[in-house]
Write a protein that holds these residues in place. Structure first.
Motif, PDB file in Angstrom:
ATOM      1  N   CYS A 205      34.729  78.963  49.682  1.00  0.00           N
ATOM      2  CA  CYS A 205      35.934  78.161  50.029  1.00  0.00           C
ATOM      3  C   CYS A 205      36.906  78.878  50.811  1.00  0.00           C
ATOM      4  CB  CYS A 205      36.458  77.240  49.012  1.00  0.00           C
ATOM      5  SG  CYS A 205      35.254  76.120  48.579  1.00  0.00           S
ATOM      6  N   ASP A 206      37.185  80.046  50.276  1.00  0.00           N
ATOM      7  CA  ASP A 206      38.563  80.720  50.705  1.00  0.00           C
ATOM      8  C   ASP A 206      38.535  81.092  52.208  1.00  0.00           C
ATOM      9  OD1 ASP A 206      39.365  80.743  48.272  1.00  0.00           O
ATOM     10  OD2 ASP A 206      39.181  82.887  47.599  1.00  0.00           O
ATOM     11  N   GLY A 207      39.325  80.755  52.960  1.00  0.00           N
ATOM     12  CA  GLY A 207      39.421  81.204  54.214  1.00  0.00           C
ATOM     13  C   GLY A 207      38.873  80.154  55.305  1.00  0.00           C
ATOM     14  N   ASN A 208      38.243  79.321  54.766  1.00  0.00           N
ATOM     15  CA  ASN A 208      37.769  78.112  55.503  1.00  0.00           C
ATOM     16  C   ASN A 208      38.510  76.875  55.525  1.00  0.00           C
ATOM     17  OD1 ASN A 208      35.117  79.357  56.019  1.00  0.00           O
ATOM     18  ND2 ASN A 208      34.516  78.955  53.922  1.00  0.00           N
ATOM     19  N   GLU A 209      38.529  76.086  56.473  1.00  0.00           N
ATOM     20  CA  GLU A 209      39.415  74.909  56.544  1.00  0.00           C
ATOM     21  C   GLU A 209      38.704  73.642  55.548  1.00  0.00           C
ATOM     22  OE1 GLU A 209      39.538  73.778  60.642  1.00  0.00           O
ATOM     23  OE2 GLU A 209      40.718  75.357  61.289  1.00  0.00           O
ATOM     24  N   LYS A 210      37.318  73.986  55.576  1.00  0.00           N
ATOM     25  CA  LYS A 210      36.666  73.013  54.815  1.00  0.00           C
ATOM     26  C   LYS A 210      35.591  73.553  54.201  1.00  0.00           C
ATOM     27  CE  LYS A 210      34.476  68.331  54.907  1.00  0.00           C
ATOM     28  NZ  LYS A 210      33.968  67.156  55.710  1.00  0.00           N
ATOM     29  N   CYS A 211      35.109  73.032  52.983  1.00  0.00           N
ATOM     30  CA  CYS A 211      34.021  73.529  52.256  1.00  0.00           C
ATOM     31  C   CYS A 211      33.236  72.770  51.329  1.00  0.00           C
ATOM     32  CB  CYS A 211      34.085  75.232  51.653  1.00  0.00           C
ATOM     33  SG  CYS A 211      35.059  74.470  50.110  1.00  0.00           S
ATOM     34  N   ASP A 212      32.008  72.891  51.270  1.00  0.00           N
ATOM     35  CA  ASP A 212      31.144  71.869  50.325  1.00  0.00           C
ATOM     36  C   ASP A 212      30.587  72.808  49.351  1.00  0.00           C
ATOM     37  OD1 ASP A 212      29.452  70.001  49.148  1.00  0.00           O
ATOM     38  OD2 ASP A 212      28.847  69.226  51.089  1.00  0.00           O
TER      39      ASP A 212
END
Length: 312
Positions: free
Chosen positions: A81-88
């Protein structure tokens, strides 16, 4: 492996706060389940600060989930998730079997995170600087080429603007190696022009980045240093053994000409030494080898303390 998450969560849940100078939103808390396994920032990008792995109810012995420490859960969510606008967190395999069919309604991840503001520099020619004050640079993307007809179009003939599918491969890796973990970084288009990805098209360099609230430890070749987070725990953002400038660890040395000396495996090694610990010693280890023979090297580590303040 104990991560000290109870300390971290007590500190974060006691008060929601803003980090001055980093454009970070309030700290947020979410419970991720198989039915809703995603994090999202409407503005900025995700930075994970804590994760606890829990079950909603006590499971029978034949349904007992795979053992998952808070360290494993934190590393899994942070890496995705770090550095992303969205994560799953359940995409392409789950974090500690979050969505195992045997107990998918019983497991959840208690995640504390914030949203960091994204910055961007664009240059049509010449030199620009990435600036992060007391924090450090972390690149999200980098484009050298052209993906629209408006950027850097003033005074250019239409024939040089029509190709909007032009990008040089490896631009992000190139500038990440040069800039990640630094407080300031010079971005020079001429350095990037290794080849021409689209002859006849007028190109530009576009670099979105975030400023991480991190500290930097420098260890000159042949020495060791200690990272100490007191009652908190260490999270490593960037590490390199080599040389990226001519001033660091330069006193009395003359072997400084190679300023693009990189050891790609440094980050993985330092994470093994330090991630999730309150204290660790870095440097003076043959595992790095010699990435640039004849150059006087140093180990640089960018990190933060979760749930406590660094005492380096």
């Amino acid at each position: 492996m104990l991560l000290g998450q109870s300390i971290l969560f007590a500190a974060l849940q006691a008060s929601l706060f803003l980090v001055p100078g980093y454009g970070m939103s309030e700290i947020q808390r979410r419970f991720l389940t198989c039915g809703d396994p995603s994090l999202q920032c409407d503005h900025g990008v995700i930075m994970v600060y804590g994760v606890q792995f829990s079950t909603i109810e006590k499971l029978s012995s034949n349904e007992r989930p795979k053992a998952c420490s808070d360290t494993e859960a934190f590393n899994g969510v942070s890496n995705r998730c770090d550095g992303n606008e969205k994560c799953d967190v359940a995409t392409s395999g789950s974090v500690c079997d979050l969505c195992s069919t045997a107990y998918l309604t019983n497991i959840f991840l208690d995640v504390t995170y914030g949203c960091l503001e994204s910055k961007k520099v664009t240059t049509c020619h010449g030199v620009v600087h990435l600036e992060c004050g007391d924090g450090v640079v972390f690149l999200q993307k980098a484009l050298y080429g052209r993906i629209d007809s408006q950027t850097c179009s003033q005074g250019r003939p239409q024939s040089e603007l029509t190709n909007t599918k032009c990008s040089q491969e490896g631009t992000l890796a190139l500038w990440s190696q040069r800039c990640d973990g630094k407080q300031t970084c010079e971005v020079n288009m001429r350095v990037n022009q290794i080849s021409d990805p689209c002859v006849g098209t007028y190109k530009y360099l576009d670099v979105p980045y975030i400023c991480l609230p991190a500290k930097t430890s420098i260890t000159c070749e042949g020495s060791t240093s200690s990272l100490d987070c007191g009652k908190g725990v260490i999270k490593v953002f960037h590490a390199n053994y080599g040389r990226r400038d001519g001033s660091t660890c330069s006193a009395g040395r003359h072997e400084l000409s190679n300023q693009n000396c990189l050891q790609p495996k440094t980050l993985d090694v330092v994470k093994q030494w330090c991630e999730g610990k309150s204290q660790c010693t870095v440097g003076l280890d043959p595992v790095f080898g010699d990435p640039c023979y004849g150059t006087y090297k140093y180990l640089e580590v960018s990190y933060t303390c979760l749930g406590g303040s660094p005492t380096v």
